[in-house]
Design an enzyme around this catalytic site. Structure first.
Site, PDB file in Angstrom:
ATOM      1  N   THR A  31       0.836  -1.201   0.000  1.00 29.04           N
ATOM      2  CA  THR A  31       0.000   0.000   0.000  1.00 29.04           C
ATOM      3  C   THR A  31       0.869   1.248   0.000  1.00 29.04           C
ATOM      4  OG1 THR A  31      -1.657  -1.231   1.271  1.00 29.04           O
ATOM      5  CG2 THR A  31      -1.944   1.150   1.116  1.00 29.04           C
ATOM      6  N   GLY A  97       3.593  -4.503  10.524  1.00 28.41           N
ATOM      7  CA  GLY A  97       4.797  -5.326  10.555  1.00 28.41           C
ATOM      8  C   GLY A  97       4.774  -6.523   9.639  1.00 28.41           C
ATOM      9  N   GLU A 105       9.373   1.640  11.247  1.00 31.19           N
ATOM     10  CA  GLU A 105       8.070   2.282  11.054  1.00 31.19           C
ATOM     11  C   GLU A 105       7.582   2.935  12.352  1.00 31.19           C
ATOM     12  OE1 GLU A 105       6.206  -0.563   7.508  1.00 31.19           O
ATOM     13  OE2 GLU A 105       5.710  -0.967   9.608  1.00 31.19           O
TER      14      GLU A 105
END
Length: 224
Positions: A31, A97, A105
């Site tokens: 994404t 994750g 992140e």
């Protein structure tokens, strides 16, 4: 509309928050890749930004697209961080994750003024746990951590890639946990973080400011 098209639609909506002069955190995964590609197109059209990638894969993609990059330590902070998610619940809590970049992140998320999560319609759940929870572990301690988590009823599975242990960009391993039966995820997060050798978990609690979810040809924006 395909899920991939939904991802692209959510990504296009998210980059509308990016303005020239911003430092932008770049997420990881399928994404987020749509978002990076859209930013690359805008940079070619004159958008002036600097990106901070959350993984080596994103670094490579952004470089190929001509997005100027820097590191977290060289910034004064990140104006906006955009990333995908593996799951989100009605309270805007996340599991991330799946792509193996959860540590970087979460660091970028923590250091960002605005956190935007983009998702296709399949990522919305009533409660977290359909997707296994990744936890990043120090290799030295992973076997003992695995045994402890098994005793806690979390059924850990060591993540593999091509028959070998999956290794994160920071050189660690990942255990994927079954948390479908867990009702108190805040307590779970606290308990996991107290285990020496667990570097970080994929629970992103109270970290998303905006979630943009694509459903068919429409997007819905949720705000904290």
């Amino acid at each position: 509309m395909s899920l991939d098209s939904e991802k692209q639609l959510a990504a296009i909506e998210a980059v509308k928050y990016v303005k020239s002069g911003m430092t932008v955190g770049l997420g990881t995964g399928s994404t987020a890749a749509h978002m990076v590609k859209e930013l690359g197109r805008l940079v070619q059209d004159g958008l002036e930004i600097v990106g901070v990638p959350s993984s080596e894969n994103t670094n490579k993609l952004a470089t190929e697209l001509g997005i100027p990059l820097t590191t977290l330590e060289k910034t004064n902070g990140i104006d906006v961080y955009i990333d995908g998610t593996d799951e989100f619940d009605p309270y805007m809590q996340l599991i991330k994750g799946g792509g193996g970049a959860l540590l970087r992140e979460k660091i970028l998320t923590y250091n960002s003024n605005l956190v935007i999560i983009i998702a296709d319609s399949k990522k919305e759940v009533k409660r977290l746990g359909d997707f296994r929870l990744p936890v990043e572990t120090i290799p030295f301690a992973t076997k003992k951590i695995e045994q402890l988590l098994q005793k806690m009823g979390l059924h850990p599975k060591l993540r593999l890639k091509d028959g070998s242990n999956f290794v994160t960009d920071e050189g660690n391993f990942i255990l994927d946990l079954d948390i479908a039966h867990v009702s108190n995820i805040q307590l779970l997060e606290s308990n996991l973080k107290q285990i020496p050798g667990i570097v970080e978990t994929g629970l992103f609690l109270d970290m998303a400011d905006i979630i943009i979810i694509s459903k068919g040809e429409n997007t819905i924006t949720l705000r904290k």
